[in-house]
Design a protein around this motif. Structure first.
Motif, mmCIF file in Angstrom:
data_model
loop_
_atom_site.group_PDB
_atom_site.id
_atom_site.type_symbol
_atom_site.label_atom_id
_atom_site.label_comp_id
_atom_site.label_asym_id
_atom_site.label_seq_id
_atom_site.Cartn_x
_atom_site.Cartn_y
_atom_site.Cartn_z
ATOM 1 N N GLY A 109 44.584 -9.250 -0.240
ATOM 2 C CA GLY A 109 44.008 -10.474 -0.780
ATOM 3 C C GLY A 109 43.207 -10.218 -2.049
ATOM 4 O O GLY A 109 43.273 -10.992 -3.013
ATOM 5 N N LEU A 110 42.450 -9.102 -2.069
ATOM 6 C CA LEU A 110 41.681 -8.750 -3.260
ATOM 7 C C LEU A 110 42.603 -8.389 -4.427
ATOM 8 O O LEU A 110 42.324 -8.721 -5.584
ATOM 9 C CB LEU A 110 40.749 -7.576 -2.956
ATOM 10 N N LYS A 111 43.715 -7.709 -4.109
ATOM 11 C CA LYS A 111 44.659 -7.362 -5.164
ATOM 12 C C LYS A 111 45.254 -8.621 -5.796
ATOM 13 O O LYS A 111 45.380 -8.721 -7.026
ATOM 14 C CB LYS A 111 45.773 -6.480 -4.607
ATOM 15 N N LYS A 112 45.604 -9.597 -4.983
ATOM 16 C CA LYS A 112 46.154 -10.846 -5.510
ATOM 17 C C LYS A 112 45.128 -11.575 -6.377
ATOM 18 O O LYS A 112 45.469 -12.155 -7.406
ATOM 19 C CB LYS A 112 46.611 -11.742 -4.359
ATOM 20 N N GLN A 113 43.861 -11.538 -5.955
ATOM 21 C CA GLN A 113 42.817 -12.189 -6.739
ATOM 22 C C GLN A 113 42.655 -11.508 -8.100
ATOM 23 O O GLN A 113 42.488 -12.167 -9.126
ATOM 24 C CB GLN A 113 41.495 -12.162 -5.968
ATOM 25 N N LEU A 114 42.732 -10.182 -8.123
ATOM 26 C CA LEU A 114 42.637 -9.457 -9.389
ATOM 27 C C LEU A 114 43.803 -9.790 -10.305
ATOM 28 O O LEU A 114 43.642 -9.933 -11.524
ATOM 29 C CB LEU A 114 42.581 -7.952 -9.120
ATOM 30 N N LEU A 115 44.992 -9.916 -9.735
ATOM 31 C CA LEU A 115 46.154 -10.273 -10.545
ATOM 32 C C LEU A 115 46.027 -11.686 -11.089
ATOM 33 O O LEU A 115 46.442 -11.969 -12.217
ATOM 34 C CB LEU A 115 47.430 -10.125 -9.710
ATOM 35 N N ARG A 116 45.442 -12.581 -10.277
ATOM 36 C CA ARG A 116 45.270 -13.968 -10.732
ATOM 37 C C ARG A 116 44.267 -14.045 -11.876
ATOM 38 O O ARG A 116 44.425 -14.840 -12.799
ATOM 39 C CB ARG A 116 44.808 -14.856 -9.572
ATOM 40 N N THR A 117 43.211 -13.224 -11.813
ATOM 41 C CA THR A 117 42.162 -13.294 -12.835
ATOM 42 C C THR A 117 42.463 -12.408 -14.030
ATOM 43 O O THR A 117 41.686 -12.382 -14.994
ATOM 44 C CB THR A 117 40.809 -12.874 -12.236
ATOM 45 N N GLY A 118 43.576 -11.663 -13.960
ATOM 46 C CA GLY A 118 43.930 -10.802 -15.085
ATOM 47 C C GLY A 118 43.178 -9.498 -15.126
ATOM 48 O O GLY A 118 43.152 -8.815 -16.152
ATOM 49 N N GLY A 119 42.548 -9.106 -13.999
ATOM 50 C CA GLY A 119 41.825 -7.836 -13.970
ATOM 51 C C GLY A 119 42.773 -6.667 -14.135
ATOM 52 O O GLY A 119 43.774 -6.560 -13.429
ATOM 53 N N GLY A 120 42.492 -5.780 -15.058
ATOM 54 C CA GLY A 120 43.397 -4.663 -15.334
ATOM 55 C C GLY A 120 42.990 -3.377 -14.652
ATOM 56 O O GLY A 120 43.497 -2.312 -14.989
ATOM 57 N N GLY A 121 42.080 -3.432 -13.735
ATOM 58 C CA GLY A 121 41.568 -2.216 -13.122
ATOM 59 C C GLY A 121 42.506 -1.547 -12.156
ATOM 60 O O GLY A 121 42.229 -0.458 -11.679
ATOM 61 N N LEU A 122 43.633 -2.192 -11.805
ATOM 62 C CA LEU A 122 44.541 -1.612 -10.822
ATOM 63 C C LEU A 122 45.765 -0.982 -11.475
ATOM 64 O O LEU A 122 46.763 -0.745 -10.824
ATOM 65 C CB LEU A 122 44.996 -2.699 -9.834
#
Length: 436
Positions: free
Chosen positions: A200-213
């Motif tokens: 769920g956290l990974k999907k949220q990061l992808l939605r917000t454009g977080g590039g940390g992954l």
């Protein structure tokens, strides 16, 4: 998905992971205790789930579930068998309905009647239309598990997705939280809920454009399939333990030739099963880190009984028992397990072993491991090149693999029988490596 169907698919995936596709359809169905037709139907169902939930797999691997398990499971940082939990709890109509409800509440707070209109307008024609009672029941369930929250205010109540935490965090904070959850899910038990939170956290990061992954800092090569699959039963049994409640299940021992039996509703097709019907009172659940197994310790007519959780199917809760009497049984179990390395309740014996310090190594990683994993044992003597460790345990069967894992750094001194068994085993191992 129906409860019995989930039991079947747990055993299906367990056998598939163990055999790596070595069985043909007939052998697989016989070992599992189902018909070839049921085998094909279950495989089609799992392929559909894999196709919808494992989009990242290469197209050629998505074609065959057995190849996916065989070639991707142990080589992936993501536990592939986890996809079963994503499809576990609800039937097809419920899956579609809950997806529509969550999607509608993503952007705004809605009432039950507004959500009913949304569902009725978007449900596929081949699925039954929900009524108001069904929608309210779904909302109550989603609220209880913490997925949604009810907005303050007068009736009619409005509901929205409960995602304030992730929305209030910055991308860097989300990445830090993701990394923490990733470590805990892969190193602690139970782990399935952590994996689902991580996704769920990974999907949220992808939605917000977080590039940390872009590059994940932690990779975990191997996961015990039993550890993940058996967590399906864990919370059902813990619920019964908390409420001092008996349970009934169909049990297949590790030595059984079959690991599952279908629940036949048509008397014309009833057949005998190798499973044993158990009606018992669960007292404790124990996890074995050495082999990645879960055990259920329970009280039945024969007294204390131990069950491997991988053999449990069709678990049903039954009547409550008196709390005071239940406390007495747990106290009796505590007394029997006082000197148990894991779950052994046999007579206590003293184990005495010499551990050799590694040459030229500082710190002493052998001593550190003994102090970390040696439970209530203690170091009674230290010398320049070695130290002696003593512990009193119920039998030595369970501690033997731990002692053996130290290789030449450990010499068993007492008891004599354990020492002789270790000598015999090491002679056998030596024979394997003799020149041809």
């Amino acid at each position: 998905m129906a409860k019995e169907s989930f039991d079947k698919e747990i055993q299906f995936l367990r056998l598939l992971a163990l055999t790596s596709g070595a069985f043909n359809r007939q052998q697989f169905a016989e070992r599992l205790g189902i018909s070839v037709h049921t085998f094909d139907k279950t495989l089609r169902r799992l392929k559909d789930v894999v196709g919808s939930l494992q989009q990242q797999l290469p197209k050629e691997q998505g074609k065959e579930l057995s190849d996916t398990i065989r070639y991707s499971y142990y080589d992936s940082a993501d536990p592939l068998l986890l996809f079963l939990f994503r499809a576990k709890s609800v039937k097809e109509s419920e899956t579609e309905r809950l997806s529509l409800l969550l999607g509608a509440m993503q952007g705004e707070a809605l009432t039950a009647m507004e959500l009913l209109d949304t569902c009725c307008g978007a449900m596929p024609a081949n699925l039954p239309m929900p009524d108001e009672k069904t929608i309210r029941s779904d909302l109550k369930y989603l609220e209880e598990v913490g997925v949604i929250r009810r907005e303050p205010g007068p009736r009619p109540y409005r509901y929205r997705i409960q995602d304030q935490l992730v929305r209030s965090l910055s991308d860097d904070e989300l990445v830090d939280l993701y990394d923490f959850v990733d470590v805990m899910a892969n190193t602690q038990v139970p782990s399935v809920q952590g994996y689902l939170l991580r996704d769920g956290l990974k999907k949220q990061l992808l939605r917000t454009g977080g590039g940390g992954l872009a590059v994940e800092p932690f990779l975990y090569k191997y996961h015990y399939h039993s550890r993940i699959l058996d967590e399906a039963h864990l919370f059902t049994l813990l619920h019964a333990i908390r409420r001092c409640r008996k349970v009934e299940f169909l049990y297949f021992s590790p030595k059984s030739e079959k690991s599952y039996a279908s629940k036949n509703t048509n008397p014309l097709f009833e057949r005998e099963t190798e499973g044993k019907s158990i009606h018992t009172l669960p007292l404790r659940i124990v996890y074995d880190h050495q082999y990645g197994r879960w055990y259920l310790l329970a009280h039945g007519r024969e007294g204390l009984r131990k069950y491997r959780m991988e053999g449990l199917t069709q678990i049903v809760e039954h009547e409550d028992v008196d709390q005071e009497w239940y406390g007495q049984k747990q106290a009796e179990l505590d007394a029997k397990l006082r000197y148990s390395w894991l779950i052994d309740t046999g007579p206590a014996v003293r184990v005495r072993a010499r551990f050799f310090n590694p040459e030229g190594s500082e710190p002493n990683f052998v001593m550190e491991r003994v102090l970390l994993q040696g439970q209530w044992g203690e170091i009674v003597q230290e010398e320049e090149h070695s130290f002696i460790y003593e512990i009193t345990v119920n039998g030595f069967t369970e501690i033997k693999p731990w002692l053996r894992s130290f290789g030449s750094s450990c010499e068993v001194l007492e008891p004599r029988q354990l020492r002789q068994e270790m000598i015999t085993e090491w002679k056998e191992i030596r024979a394997y490596y003799e020149s041809v």
